[in-house]
Design an enzyme around this catalytic site. Structure first.
Site, short mmCIF file in Angstrom:
data_model
loop_
_atom_site.label_atom_id
_atom_site.label_comp_id
_atom_site.label_asym_id
_atom_site.label_seq_id
_atom_site.Cartn_x
_atom_site.Cartn_y
_atom_site.Cartn_z
N HIS A 249 27.03 3.84 41.73
CA HIS A 249 28.36 3.47 42.74
C HIS A 249 28.83 6.03 42.88
O HIS A 249 29.82 5.41 43.71
CB HIS A 249 29.38 2.92 41.41
CG HIS A 249 29.65 4.50 40.38
ND1 HIS A 249 28.67 4.66 39.14
CD2 HIS A 249 30.90 5.96 40.27
CE1 HIS A 249 29.61 5.49 38.57
NE2 HIS A 249 30.28 5.72 38.18
C1 UD1 Z 1 35.30 7.35 39.07
C2 UD1 Z 1 34.44 9.11 38.39
C3 UD1 Z 1 33.68 9.05 38.32
C4 UD1 Z 1 33.02 7.66 37.70
C5 UD1 Z 1 33.80 6.59 38.19
C6 UD1 Z 1 33.11 5.11 37.46
C7 UD1 Z 1 36.01 11.06 39.86
C8 UD1 Z 1 35.48 11.72 40.86
N1 UD1 Z 1 35.04 10.16 39.48
O1 UD1 Z 1 34.88 7.34 40.26
O2 UD1 Z 1 33.17 9.57 37.63
O3 UD1 Z 1 32.22 7.75 37.39
O4 UD1 Z 1 34.83 6.45 38.75
O5 UD1 Z 1 33.77 4.09 37.79
O6 UD1 Z 1 37.23 11.05 39.28
N2 UD1 Z 1 38.32 1.32 43.23
C9 UD1 Z 1 39.22 -0.27 43.39
N3 UD1 Z 1 39.84 -0.53 42.22
C10 UD1 Z 1 39.69 0.46 41.02
C11 UD1 Z 1 38.67 1.36 41.36
C12 UD1 Z 1 38.97 2.07 42.68
O7 UD1 Z 1 39.06 -1.06 44.54
O8 UD1 Z 1 40.45 -0.09 39.83
C13 UD1 Z 1 38.01 1.06 44.62
C14 UD1 Z 1 39.16 2.79 45.76
O9 UD1 Z 1 37.90 1.94 47.54
C15 UD1 Z 1 38.48 3.27 45.81
C16 UD1 Z 1 37.12 3.36 44.67
O10 UD1 Z 1 36.39 2.78 44.33
O11 UD1 Z 1 39.03 4.32 46.61
C17 UD1 Z 1 36.80 4.74 44.09
O12 UD1 Z 1 37.19 5.00 43.56
P1 UD1 Z 1 37.54 6.71 42.65
O13 UD1 Z 1 38.32 6.57 41.67
O14 UD1 Z 1 37.84 7.76 43.70
O15 UD1 Z 1 35.38 7.24 41.71
P2 UD1 Z 1 34.72 6.46 41.64
O16 UD1 Z 1 33.99 6.05 43.06
O17 UD1 Z 1 35.57 4.69 41.10
#
Ligand code: UD1
Length: 384
Positions: A218
């Protein structure tokens, strides 16, 4: 201190925070603990698969406050958390704010708290990849600089912090709270047979002579660039010819695979694509895997604690102890290196490794001790 108890506001935001907070909430909430803990969820992760199942499975109490910020750019997400956290902090007025790990919620809440004069405790302090292209590295460095108490999982972390000018008196080596959760739940893990029950061909994975490999992916550095992502998926497809692979796909990765039209690369009956899994489901798959291919931080530690070989698809790690003492090998995203490491594990069984010091299932108890000692020092400093 309220009612003679140390009041702590614990923060969670994203999936890897949940397994870290669970054992601390349990210890803090025990009668007679001397601590009164509240839980605030920023809502950085909000999907049921990314949140609710973890709360249920790990017995984390419903958050006292849920900010529900959701996903957006780093700046907007961080700013939104800060904006919404401030009035809550004014209402709750804890003695300490406790943050874990390195996600955006960690730095956002730490920054608000410290500017309001509320000391911050950082659990999992001092880890450094020395790669400032990683958003998490920025979050780690900044959170540590503004924390009052820095609680570490490994000794390398203490050295990193001291190099950055942190007073050693504020640093405490407590061990690894995430491993508390791992050991507490190992027996409850969902058997792979049940996790894969919905597949048309579970035997392909469960009864393969080679065993199966588990994949998680991821990191922006691996999934945001379609060329890098395609190269990794092709490598998984190649490896799957030797060992079938089970791949629970993170929402970010799913989005990038779809956007770059790469689904075809994984279209094989030797690769099982699953939605993001609950903690006990992933633990079940990990515990029985022959090896794990991952870019996660936490899984590097969990595989070391379980003694399962781990191939880390990153150029560096902020958790060097998993390489020095554990089962982890860092290979980056170069297909040649990934395949060479895979071959090595298949032929030799991989590194044996040992469980690092203080990864013993009791880290949360040590966290509570450190906080209570801090509380009594703070109280005696205040009394006339
Ligand atoms: C975040 C953390 C990362 C951690 C990871 C575990 C930061 C900078 N990054 O990254 O360190 O390893 O979480 O998962 O805080 N999304 C969904 N549903 C959700 C959450 C996210 O669909 O419940 C999708 C959205 O499209 C979003 C993307 O995932 O834009 C990224 O989510 P985000 O929380 O921004 O960062 P992660 O890549 O999950």
């Amino acid at each position: 201190m309220k009612n003679n108890k140390l009041s702590i506001l614990c923060i969670v935001g994203a999936r890897p925070n949940f397994m870290k907070i669970a054992p601390m909430m349990r210890i803090f909430n025990q009668p007679g603990s001397g601590i009164s803990a509240k839980l605030l969820h920023t809502g950085q992760h909000y999907d049921a698969a990314m949140k609710a199942s973890f709360f249920d499975q790990l017995g984390i109490p419903e958050p006292d406050v849920d900010l529900g910020v959701g996903s957006s750019s780093h700046a907007v997400q961080t700013a939104e958390i800060m904006k919404q956290f401030e009035p809550q902090l004014d209402l709750i007025q804890p003695d300490l704010v406790l943050v874990v790990g390195d996600v955006n919620s960690t730095i956002a809440c730490a920054l608000v708290a410290v500017k309001k004069g509320i000391p911050v405790v950082h659990v999992e302090a001092g880890l450094r990849s020395y790669d400032r292209d990683m958003p998490e590295e920025i979050n780690r460095v900044l959170t540590d600089q503004i924390s009052e108490l820095l609680l570490t999982t490994e000794k390398n972390a203490q050295a990193n912090l001291v190099r950055e000018g942190i007073d050693p008196k504020r640093i405490h080596f407590v061990g690894n709270v995430m491993i508390d959760t791992l050991f507490a739940n190992r027996e409850r893990a969902v058997p792979p047979k049940e996790v894969l029950a919905g597949l048309t061909n579970p035997a392909q994975f469960l009864e393969a002579e080679s065993g199966y490999g588990l994949v998680t992916l991821h990191r922006p550095s691996n999934v945001d660039n379609p060329e890098v992502l395609a190269r990794l998926l092709e490598t998984f497809a190649e490896i799957s010819q030797r060992m079938p692979l089970i791949f629970p796909v993170h929402p970010r990765t799913r989005g990038r695979i779809n956007a770059a039209d790469l689904t075809g690369l994984l279209d094989s009956d030797r690769i099982a694509l699953l939605p993001p899994l609950g903690y006990l489901e992933l633990l079940g798959l990990m515990n029985s895997a022959q090896l794990v291919l991952t870019d996660s931080g936490g899984i590097q530690e969990e595989t070391t604690a379980l003694g399962i070989p781990c191939i880390t698809l990153r150029e560096n790690t902020e958790r060097p102890i998993t390489v020095e003492q554990g089962t982890n090998t860092i290979v980056g995203s170069d297909p040649k290196r990934i395949k060479a490491s895979f071959e090595q594990i298949v032929t030799t069984g991989g590194k044996r490794g040992r469980v690092p010091e203080l990864w013993d299932g009791k880290a949360a108890e040590r966290v509570a001790d450190v906080l209570l000692q801090w509380g009594s020092r703070a109280a005696s400093a205040k009394s006339p």
